[in-house]
Write a protein that holds these residues in place. Structure first.
Motif, PDB file in Angstrom:
ATOM      1  N   ASN A   1      46.154 -78.900 -10.202  1.00 40.60           N
ATOM      2  CA  ASN A   1      47.467 -78.495  -9.691  1.00 40.60           C
ATOM      3  C   ASN A   1      47.470 -78.338  -8.169  1.00 40.60           C
ATOM      4  O   ASN A   1      48.328 -77.659  -7.607  1.00 40.60           O
ATOM      5  CB  ASN A   1      47.932 -77.205 -10.356  1.00 40.60           C
ATOM      6  CG  ASN A   1      47.100 -76.005  -9.948  1.00 40.60           C
ATOM      7  OD1 ASN A   1      45.976 -76.145  -9.438  1.00 40.60           O
ATOM      8  ND2 ASN A   1      47.616 -74.812 -10.183  1.00 40.60           N
TER       9      ASN A   1
ATOM     10  N   THR B   1      52.453 -69.570  -5.477  1.00 37.45           N
ATOM     11  CA  THR B   1      51.962 -68.473  -6.325  1.00 37.45           C
ATOM     12  C   THR B   1      52.563 -68.568  -7.722  1.00 37.45           C
ATOM     13  O   THR B   1      51.847 -68.442  -8.718  1.00 37.45           O
ATOM     14  CB  THR B   1      52.301 -67.116  -5.683  1.00 37.45           C
ATOM     15  OG1 THR B   1      51.634 -67.030  -4.419  1.00 37.45           O
ATOM     16  CG2 THR B   1      51.859 -65.962  -6.562  1.00 37.45           C
TER      17      THR B   1
ATOM     18  N   ALA C   1      53.503 -71.124  -9.227  1.00 32.55           N
ATOM     19  CA  ALA C   1      52.942 -72.290  -9.911  1.00 32.55           C
ATOM     20  C   ALA C   1      51.433 -72.154 -10.140  1.00 32.55           C
ATOM     21  O   ALA C   1      50.819 -73.054 -10.713  1.00 32.55           O
ATOM     22  CB  ALA C   1      53.236 -73.554  -9.104  1.00 32.55           C
ATOM     23  N   GLY C   2      50.844 -71.071  -9.681  1.00 31.83           N
ATOM     24  CA  GLY C   2      49.409 -70.867  -9.859  1.00 31.83           C
ATOM     25  C   GLY C   2      48.552 -71.777  -8.994  1.00 31.83           C
ATOM     26  O   GLY C   2      47.395 -72.054  -9.314  1.00 31.83           O
ATOM     27  N   VAL C   3      49.107 -72.236  -7.860  1.00 33.41           N
ATOM     28  CA  VAL C   3      48.398 -73.161  -6.970  1.00 33.41           C
ATOM     29  C   VAL C   3      47.560 -72.376  -5.962  1.00 33.41           C
ATOM     30  O   VAL C   3      48.070 -71.484  -5.284  1.00 33.41           O
ATOM     31  CB  VAL C   3      49.391 -74.070  -6.219  1.00 33.41           C
ATOM     32  CG1 VAL C   3      48.683 -74.919  -5.175  1.00 33.41           C
ATOM     33  CG2 VAL C   3      50.152 -74.962  -7.202  1.00 33.41           C
ATOM     34  N   SER C   4      46.276 -72.727  -5.864  1.00 32.03           N
ATOM     35  CA  SER C   4      45.404 -72.071  -4.881  1.00 32.03           C
ATOM     36  C   SER C   4      44.794 -73.076  -3.896  1.00 32.03           C
ATOM     37  O   SER C   4      44.125 -72.674  -2.945  1.00 32.03           O
ATOM     38  CB  SER C   4      44.283 -71.306  -5.584  1.00 32.03           C
ATOM     39  OG  SER C   4      43.489 -72.185  -6.353  1.00 32.03           O
TER      40      SER C   4
ATOM     41  N   TYR D   1      44.423 -69.728   0.841  1.00 27.00           N
ATOM     42  CA  TYR D   1      44.407 -70.996   0.106  1.00 27.00           C
ATOM     43  C   TYR D   1      43.167 -71.800   0.482  1.00 27.00           C
ATOM     44  O   TYR D   1      42.655 -71.703   1.598  1.00 27.00           O
ATOM     45  CB  TYR D   1      45.662 -71.824   0.406  1.00 27.00           C
ATOM     46  CG  TYR D   1      46.915 -71.193  -0.112  1.00 27.00           C
ATOM     47  CD1 TYR D   1      47.300 -71.342  -1.443  1.00 27.00           C
ATOM     48  CD2 TYR D   1      47.703 -70.402   0.712  1.00 27.00           C
ATOM     49  CE1 TYR D   1      48.436 -70.723  -1.930  1.00 27.00           C
ATOM     50  CE2 TYR D   1      48.847 -69.777   0.244  1.00 27.00           C
ATOM     51  CZ  TYR D   1      49.202 -69.938  -1.082  1.00 27.00           C
ATOM     52  OH  TYR D   1      50.328 -69.320  -1.562  1.00 27.00           O
TER      53      TYR D   1
END
Length: 195
Positions: free
Chosen positions: A6, A110, A112-115, A140
């Motif tokens: 992701n 956040t 979308a759980g994207v890091s 990030y």
């Protein structure tokens, strides 16, 4: 290199106004647009999220000002918007960082759980670098697609003048050496993201 399923591609300010070289001056990296297009294609083809960022300049004479054709995305970007199977965000900004645009990029990532983010676009040392730096500050995992960016010759204080290539390299050294981002190539990203 590991690319998260992701990981978000943040495409910064790939706008027609940057083609007006009489305004900006000499640029570097003529292959940048092809590399940006390749990254968008791989991200969309693998269902990863893509963020399209547009700079709405508040300066009256800017080629990126609202209401002027230079504000529009370059054709190859506009043609790709809405084509992927993954999430897509369009945001606008009036400052250098995409994290200070509308809607709120960090909130969207956040949710979308994207890091992990990959930054590409224009200019290397301005909005692309500022977005990467702020992404690093916010925690990030930032990958900076060096050859999917470009910039222009610039004059600074004391009459110092640097070529676009010198400026781009200085940005890469600062980002990578300073721990804000990992500076990588389009080929590395395409290979790791795998279509």
């Amino acid at each position: 290199m590991d690319i998260a399923e992701n990981a978000a591609l943040v495409v910064v300010d790939v706008q027609k106004g940057f083609e007006e070289l009489d305004f900006w001056g000499a640029r570097n990296n003529p292959g940048a647009d092809d590399n940006i297009a390749a990254l968008i294609d791989v991200w969309q083809g693998t269902g990863r999220p893509v963020v399209f960022v547009r700079h709405d300049s508040v300066k009256p004479g800017s080629p990126l000002r609202l209401g002027y054709e230079g504000n529009d995305f370059k054709e190859y970007v506009e043609e790709r918007r809405g084509k992927g199977s993954g999430a897509e965000l369009f945001l606008t900004k009036t400052v250098n960082s995409a994290f200070l645009g509308t809607p709120d990029l960090a909130a969207w990532l956040t949710a979308a759980g994207v890091s992990q983010i990959v930054v590409a676009g224009i200019q290397t040392n301005m909005c692309a670098e500022t977005t990467a730096r702020m992404g690093g500050n916010l925690g990030y995992d930032v990958l900076f697609a060096y050859d999917a960016t470009y910039t222009f010759d610039l004059e600074g204080p004391f009459g110092w003048r640097r070529s676009a290539e010198e400026i781009a390299q200085a940005s890469a050294v600062s980002l990578h050496g300073g721990g804000f981002a990992r500076v990588v190539t389009t080929e590395e990203l395409v290979g790791a993201a795998g279509a």
